[in-house]
Write a protein that holds these residues in place. Sequence first.
Motif, short mmCIF file in Angstrom:
data_model
loop_
_atom_site.label_atom_id
_atom_site.label_comp_id
_atom_site.label_asym_id
_atom_site.label_seq_id
_atom_site.Cartn_x
_atom_site.Cartn_y
_atom_site.Cartn_z
N ILE A 164 21.50 17.11 59.72
CA ILE A 164 22.90 16.89 59.37
C ILE A 164 23.09 16.63 57.88
O ILE A 164 24.18 16.78 57.34
CB ILE A 164 23.48 15.73 60.21
CG1 ILE A 164 25.02 15.77 60.18
CG2 ILE A 164 22.96 14.38 59.70
CD1 ILE A 164 25.65 14.74 61.11
N LEU B 39 27.39 20.34 61.53
CA LEU B 39 27.52 18.89 61.55
C LEU B 39 27.57 18.36 62.98
O LEU B 39 26.95 17.33 63.29
CB LEU B 39 28.80 18.48 60.79
CG LEU B 39 28.80 18.70 59.28
CD1 LEU B 39 30.18 18.43 58.71
CD2 LEU B 39 27.77 17.82 58.60
N ARG C 47 24.64 15.68 64.76
CA ARG C 47 25.01 14.26 64.80
C ARG C 47 24.12 13.44 65.72
O ARG C 47 23.85 12.26 65.45
CB ARG C 47 26.47 14.13 65.24
CG ARG C 47 26.78 14.69 66.60
CD ARG C 47 28.27 14.68 66.89
NE ARG C 47 28.58 15.41 68.12
CZ ARG C 47 29.82 15.65 68.53
NH1 ARG C 47 30.84 15.23 67.80
NH2 ARG C 47 30.04 16.31 69.65
N TYR D 101 33.65 19.54 64.86
CA TYR D 101 32.87 18.32 65.03
C TYR D 101 33.33 17.56 66.28
O TYR D 101 32.52 16.98 67.00
CB TYR D 101 33.01 17.42 63.80
CG TYR D 101 32.11 16.21 63.81
CD1 TYR D 101 30.78 16.30 63.41
CD2 TYR D 101 32.58 14.97 64.22
CE1 TYR D 101 29.95 15.19 63.42
CE2 TYR D 101 31.76 13.85 64.24
CZ TYR D 101 30.45 13.97 63.84
OH TYR D 101 29.63 12.87 63.86
#
Length: 514
Positions: A480, A466, A470, A448
Amino acid sequence: MMKNNNIPDISPERFKFIGTDAKLHDQKFETKQVGYFRDAFRRFCKNKSSVVAAIIIIMLVLYSIFVPLLCETNYSLALTDTTYLSYTKLQPKNNLFVKLGIPFWDGGYTTVLGPANYNYARAIGEETGHKNILRDYGKTVDEKGKEAYKVRLDSYVNNGFTYMTLTEKQYQDLQAWQNETGIQVIYPATNDAKATDANIWYVANKKGAAKLDADGNFVDDYKTKGNDGAYSSLRIEGDPGLDNPEAENRYRYAAVTGDSSSVSYKCRIFKYTYFQYRYGFEPGFFFGTNAMGQDILTRLGAAGRFSLTFSICISLVNLFIGAVYGAIEGYYGGSVDMVMERITEVLARVPFIVTATLFQLHLAKRVGVVPSLLFAFVLTGWIGMAATVRMQFYRFKGQEYILAARTLGASDARLMFKHIFPNALGTIVTSAVLIIPGVIFTESTLTYLGIVNLDSSTMTSIGSMLANGREYLSSFPHIIFFPALFISLLEISFNLFGNGLRDAFNPALRGSDE
């Protein structure tokens, strides 16, 4: 003399002699004996939250294994970049909600359009026959106070058109499929000056979208022009079989370019029906698609499979190294324990995120991203397991049964792994299980933050999904949401499951709930 009622009656008549040849034995148990693991399983089942967590984990594991296999075509989409046809950011679609007409999970989204965009959205539905505006809430005003329309659009149909250049074989195959199924894929082209052989003339932009006039009508009344100069409707009527040349010709809206040796066809393609031609089913993704046009349902399954496999492998490696290292520390103690503890203290002071970053910068170039990340986790990941095993060995090595086994000549290795280690197995297994969610969460954090990149056309992870979703949190939250839901359920369930295992394998709690 008064008789004392508190003294029991021990008169000789209450006793009898037993012969010396009689066999004395305890009364046989009427119930079956309960082993250690059976007892642990029973106590685990009494912890309702842990049982529910175990069921959720099993469901997530089965989802990760079987969904990519059962949805083989979607899996190829999930691992392949399909942005050239812009199957990107499609909304989640559940056919049940579509049939019920519920404005939720129907592949649509609610938006406010200006007059030009509203007319374009309406034009797609009229031209193709596929309902594009699912709900029309009427006129409203936009943020600037101008006239607008609030509508719910079908994200799949609203993808619209695109231009594709096909070889002669590709063009003929597509024509044959259209004639066989009656589904129109090629729509009128074009305002290209070189398209002298095209049988349609109207205005369209470079992306294949029909241009509209100020009144929202198709330019040139949006009709085809045949060789005889007459106009006919663009929409297909009846069954355009091979024995119906007139209907068949309505498909042949293509600009022919090239010489006779290499003919190509520039076609205006409706993305929705081209998807049907290419994959054999209408586009409809249960979790929608991401920004790369990949199916989230199957890609999430592939990501979960990778994350679970990766974390389980690390857990097993750390269990093996930590068990051996901690057993030696706890069994021998003294100077051996002191030296080995100093080594673990030095390694424990190395920040993991620094180690992972350095490995990705240097080691990943030689061995790859995944092996370098594996080395980073193993370098210091076994220290906690070693401490747990060491504590358990200090706890059990002074017990009487260990002293008895040593007296009978048992070797150090036998005492360590045959007598002490099995008694500490419950705590060790629980610690090993709890490593799994920790690894998944750490890997997700690294990906991430962009420190590790595990995303490619053939591989992905929960953290990568993820990270990629975002920037669409406000505009396309489904990208997401589903990975976040997956990892949240996984983390919570593993922690509850680990707590249940800890209580079930704890000998001190045996019989406490009865």
